[in-house]
Structures are given as C-alpha cells and as structure tokens.
Design a protein around this motif. Structure first.
Motif, PDB file in Angstrom:
ATOM      1  N   SER A 215       0.812  -1.217   0.000  1.00  0.00           N
ATOM      2  CA  SER A 215       0.000   0.000   0.000  1.00  0.00           C
ATOM      3  C   SER A 215       0.844   1.265   0.000  1.00  0.00           C
ATOM      4  O   SER A 215       0.342   2.356  -0.311  1.00  0.00           O
ATOM      5  CB  SER A 215      -0.950   0.009   1.207  1.00  0.00           C
ATOM      6  N   LEU A 216       2.126   1.143   0.328  1.00  0.00           N
ATOM      7  CA  LEU A 216       3.000   2.316   0.354  1.00  0.00           C
ATOM      8  C   LEU A 216       3.142   2.946  -1.021  1.00  0.00           C
ATOM      9  O   LEU A 216       3.293   4.173  -1.136  1.00  0.00           O
ATOM     10  CB  LEU A 216       4.383   1.921   0.878  1.00  0.00           C
ATOM     11  N   THR A 217       3.066   2.142  -2.058  1.00  0.00           N
ATOM     12  CA  THR A 217       3.254   2.638  -3.429  1.00  0.00           C
ATOM     13  C   THR A 217       2.357   3.831  -3.719  1.00  0.00           C
ATOM     14  O   THR A 217       2.768   4.794  -4.373  1.00  0.00           O
ATOM     15  CB  THR A 217       2.977   1.509  -4.443  1.00  0.00           C
ATOM     16  N   GLU A 218       1.138   3.801  -3.195  1.00  0.00           N
ATOM     17  CA  GLU A 218       0.191   4.889  -3.451  1.00  0.00           C
ATOM     18  C   GLU A 218       0.565   6.173  -2.716  1.00  0.00           C
ATOM     19  O   GLU A 218       0.084   7.252  -3.059  1.00  0.00           O
ATOM     20  CB  GLU A 218      -1.209   4.448  -3.027  1.00  0.00           C
ATOM     21  N   GLN A 219       1.423   6.063  -1.702  1.00  0.00           N
ATOM     22  CA  GLN A 219       1.772   7.221  -0.886  1.00  0.00           C
ATOM     23  C   GLN A 219       3.038   7.930  -1.347  1.00  0.00           C
ATOM     24  O   GLN A 219       3.350   9.015  -0.869  1.00  0.00           O
ATOM     25  CB  GLN A 219       1.964   6.769   0.573  1.00  0.00           C
ATOM     26  N   ILE A 220       3.775   7.316  -2.258  1.00  0.00           N
ATOM     27  CA  ILE A 220       5.072   7.879  -2.632  1.00  0.00           C
ATOM     28  C   ILE A 220       4.916   9.216  -3.350  1.00  0.00           C
ATOM     29  O   ILE A 220       5.646  10.170  -3.118  1.00  0.00           O
ATOM     30  CB  ILE A 220       5.865   6.867  -3.487  1.00  0.00           C
ATOM     31  N   ARG A 221       3.942   9.325  -4.233  1.00  0.00           N
ATOM     32  CA  ARG A 221       3.679  10.547  -4.993  1.00  0.00           C
ATOM     33  C   ARG A 221       4.995  11.123  -5.545  1.00  0.00           C
ATOM     34  O   ARG A 221       5.664  10.483  -6.344  1.00  0.00           O
ATOM     35  CB  ARG A 221       2.930  11.571  -4.123  1.00  0.00           C
ATOM     36  N   ASP A 222       5.368  12.328  -5.109  1.00  0.00           N
ATOM     37  CA  ASP A 222       6.605  12.946  -5.599  1.00  0.00           C
ATOM     38  C   ASP A 222       7.835  12.486  -4.821  1.00  0.00           C
ATOM     39  O   ASP A 222       8.942  12.961  -5.063  1.00  0.00           O
ATOM     40  CB  ASP A 222       6.501  14.476  -5.515  1.00  0.00           C
ATOM     41  N   GLY A 223       7.640  11.576  -3.898  1.00  0.00           N
ATOM     42  CA  GLY A 223       8.759  11.043  -3.131  1.00  0.00           C
ATOM     43  C   GLY A 223       8.895  11.672  -1.758  1.00  0.00           C
ATOM     44  O   GLY A 223       8.365  12.750  -1.478  1.00  0.00           O
ATOM     45  N   PHE A 224       9.614  10.982  -0.886  1.00  0.00           N
ATOM     46  CA  PHE A 224       9.861  11.461   0.466  1.00  0.00           C
ATOM     47  C   PHE A 224      11.176  12.231   0.521  1.00  0.00           C
ATOM     48  O   PHE A 224      12.137  11.887  -0.164  1.00  0.00           O
ATOM     49  CB  PHE A 224       9.917  10.278   1.435  1.00  0.00           C
ATOM     50  N   ASP A 225      11.199  13.268   1.355  1.00  0.00           N
ATOM     51  CA  ASP A 225      12.435  14.043   1.525  1.00  0.00           C
ATOM     52  C   ASP A 225      13.544  13.174   2.115  1.00  0.00           C
ATOM     53  O   ASP A 225      14.718  13.294   1.741  1.00  0.00           O
ATOM     54  CB  ASP A 225      12.185  15.250   2.439  1.00  0.00           C
ATOM     55  N   VAL A 226      13.165  12.313   3.060  1.00  0.00           N
ATOM     56  CA  VAL A 226      14.125  11.449   3.752  1.00  0.00           C
ATOM     57  C   VAL A 226      13.541  10.047   3.839  1.00  0.00           C
ATOM     58  O   VAL A 226      12.364   9.874   4.171  1.00  0.00           O
ATOM     59  CB  VAL A 226      14.433  11.968   5.171  1.00  0.00           C
ATOM     60  N   VAL A 227      14.371   9.044   3.559  1.00  0.00           N
ATOM     61  CA  VAL A 227      13.996   7.647   3.774  1.00  0.00           C
ATOM     62  C   VAL A 227      15.049   7.032   4.691  1.00  0.00           C
ATOM     63  O   VAL A 227      16.253   7.109   4.409  1.00  0.00           O
ATOM     64  CB  VAL A 227      13.923   6.853   2.454  1.00  0.00           C
ATOM     65  N   ILE A 228      14.591   6.434   5.796  1.00  0.00           N
ATOM     66  CA  ILE A 228      15.498   5.766   6.731  1.00  0.00           C
ATOM     67  C   ILE A 228      15.201   4.271   6.677  1.00  0.00           C
ATOM     68  O   ILE A 228      14.108   3.834   7.050  1.00  0.00           O
ATOM     69  CB  ILE A 228      15.352   6.317   8.160  1.00  0.00           C
ATOM     70  N   GLU A 229      16.172   3.507   6.219  1.00  0.00           N
ATOM     71  CA  GLU A 229      16.014   2.062   6.012  1.00  0.00           C
ATOM     72  C   GLU A 229      16.441   1.331   7.273  1.00  0.00           C
ATOM     73  O   GLU A 229      17.587   1.429   7.698  1.00  0.00           O
ATOM     74  CB  GLU A 229      16.857   1.632   4.805  1.00  0.00           C
ATOM     75  N   CYS A 230      15.514   0.573   7.889  1.00  0.00           N
ATOM     76  CA  CYS A 230      15.780  -0.082   9.166  1.00  0.00           C
ATOM     77  C   CYS A 230      15.498  -1.580   9.118  1.00  0.00           C
ATOM     78  O   CYS A 230      15.237  -2.191  10.167  1.00  0.00           O
ATOM     79  CB  CYS A 230      14.919   0.557  10.258  1.00  0.00           C
TER      80      CYS A 230
END
Length: 335
Positions: A215-230
């Motif tokens: 479901s995250l795919t629909e939220q990406i839109r123009d992208g996130f300023d920061v992505v923290i991979e955990c």
C-alpha cells in the motif's frame, strides 16, 4: 555464573567463571539484555562458546582500579544502575576523544565474538563507556543502546522543518527512529512494515501513518524528503531509492549481511545522498539514557516480552522468522 553461549545448534546454558574487573572496568549484574536484528544475523557465524549480548544494563557489583580513560567518566559506586556502550576504545585516539568510540582503530566489541557480552548473569564493561540510568526501571536500561542507534540515524538524516520522512521497517531500530522523529521537526512521518503488530507499534511511538509495503506505493507521490532504512535485507536499498524524492536523502541503518543489488542510476538521476550508519557517539548514548531517566519512553511501549536465559534458543528462533514482536529482553533474574 550462568551464561548462554553459542553452540552448533543454537545456544546452551553453561556455568563459566565469574568475571573480575581490571583497571578502568566495572562488573555489572545484568538486569536485562535486548535481542537485536544484528544478533540474529551474526550468531550463526560466531565460534561455539561465544557469550553474545550487546544491548544491556545492569547493577554495578565490582569496580576495578583506575585505568586509561577513567577520568573521562564520572565515578561509579557499587549499587549504581548503568548502561554501557558495547564497545571499548583506547581512550587516546581522535575517535575516542571526540566520543566516536566505535571508530577507534583499536575498538573491541562486546557480545560479537571479541569480548564477552551480556547474555549472562554478569558482564565486564568499561567505566569510560558507561552511563548511569538510576532514574529508569533497571530493566529499561537495556533500551539505551537501541535508542542511541535510532538517534544516531536521525541525526545523520539532518531532518529539516516540514520534511516528509519514510521509515522502512518497524522493528526495534525502526521504532527507536520513529520515537526520535516524533520529537523533532518532521512534517510527516510514515512507516512501512508487513507485520500488523509492528505497524501498531509504529503508531504507538509516533508515526503519522503506517502502510504495508504494497500500500505504500500509493503514498510515494513525488517522493519522500528522507527515507530511513531499518530492515537490513536485500532489496531494501532499491526500495529506498524508489521512495525518495529528487535531491532527497537516504540513511541506511539496517544491517544486511548478504549481497544487495540495486541500480545506481536510480540515485544518479535523482541526485540522492545516501549515508550508511552504525553505532552512535558517547553524547548520543547519554542523550538516550536521559530520555529513559525522565520517562519519555520505556518498556511499556517498546518491549513485548521479557524472558529468562533458558528462553534464548526459543527467542532467537522466533525472531528469525516473520513475527509481531517489538523488543524482546533477556533477563537472567527471570526464572
């Protein structure tokens, strides 16, 4: 003392000699030790007889004579409750003098096959790498280390006002990251995790919204300023590159021990900045301890289970597969 040591088919509980402190050292009676994702990854590669455990706290029961670096830490007394960094430095190099002890050229780690860790009744630590946690529940002191990991990742991300931030993974590192983000200036904090229980944990520690990876795919839109991979599994860097905006920032905090394939051109086109992080500074470790001391966070939110040494095999097996657990603590005082 009793200790859980690595064996050919997991762990076994054995009797080993009680430790004694050397110069600049403390012996702690372990109150709790957290199980980390990196423990699960490294355990199969460690030699039999290794005492693991690097997220811990305990009560001071013995104090060694003054030693190198002892003047860098406040004095300790028997009965003090402390958390200790699971790495010992030389106390002389630039890294040690600036508090970045994990980067000391002579650094020695605890619980990862170099020095004995805290899956035992007692552990030897460096006084210079230890901080008091007298204001928190003694068991909660084991949360200082993972909270410091999360703080270090957030500091490296350089969050700016109104940033839209995505955290990939709501395991122990992800929830620690979310806690610090909830206390900062980010405009929106979204978390993605396939586990319903961990998505609930993400909301408990301050996420604005949670999603499954699908479901995250629909939220990406123009992208996130920061992505923290955990998460620390193959494919997660590619997922971070997909989710970040042009000129965005990625912080990789997940510990992946396998080959991970991604297309560098994705980052090139977006001119993405990417930072890989590990450990924390002594200052960040102190800040995490202070957060616990003042009751801003604790086991009621971050911990799902506290068990004794005899449950180590079960816990490592369960956490190695899909699960809804938050942080699991091993306490030698639990029967």
């Amino acid at each position: 003392m009793r200790a859980a040591v690595t064996a050919t088919d997991g762990f076994e509980i054995v009797e080993v000699p009680d430790p004694t402190p050397g110069p600049g050292e403390l012996v702690l009676r372990v109150t709790a030790n957290g199980v980390c994702g990196s423990d699960l990854s490294t355990a199969p590669f460690l030699p039999p007889g290794t005492v693991m455990g690097h997220e811990f706290a305990g009560e001071v029961v013995a104090i060694g004579p003054a030693g190198p670096g002892s003047d860098e830490a406040p004095g300790f007394r028997v009965g003090d409750h402390v958390a200790s960094m699971p790495v010992r430095g030389c106390h002389r190099c630039r890294a040690c003098l600036t508090g970045d002890i994990a980067r000391c050229p002579a650094a020695r780690t605890l619980g990862l096959g170099v020095l004995p860790g805290a899956l035992a009744e007692f552990v030897v630590v460096g006084a210079a790498e230890s901080v008091r946690v007298d204001g928190a529940d003694p068991v909660d002191g084991a949360l200082v280390e993972p909270l410091a990991v999360g703080l270090h990742a957030v500091q490296r991300a350089g969050i700016e006002p109104a940033d839209r931030v995505l955290v990939l993974g709501a395991g122990p590192v992800g929830t620690a990251v979310l806690h610090w983000l909830s206390r900062g200036v980010a405009g929106e904090v979204v978390c993605s995790d396939p586990s319903p229980g961990r998505r609930a944990a993400a909301l408990d520690v301050g996420a604005s919204a949670v999603h499954t990876p699908q479901s995250l795919t629909e939220q990406i839109r123009d992208g996130f300023d920061v992505v923290i991979e955990c998460v620390g599994k193959p494919g997660m860097i590619a997922a971070a590159l997909d989710a970040v905006r042009t000129h965005g920032r990625i912080v990789v905090a997940g510990v992946c021990l396998g080959d991970d394939r991604f297309m560098p051109v994705a980052g090139i086109v977006k001119e993405t900045s990417m930072h890989f992080v590990s450990y924390y500074t002594k200052s960040e470790f102190r800040t995490a301890a202070a957060e616990l001391d003042r009751g801003a966070v604790g086991s009621s939110t971050l911990v799902s289970e506290i068990v004794g040494l005899d449950a180590v095999n079960r816990v490592f097996t369960e956490l190695s597969g899909p699960n809804d657990q938050r942080k699991v603590l091993i306490s030698p005082t639990v029967g």
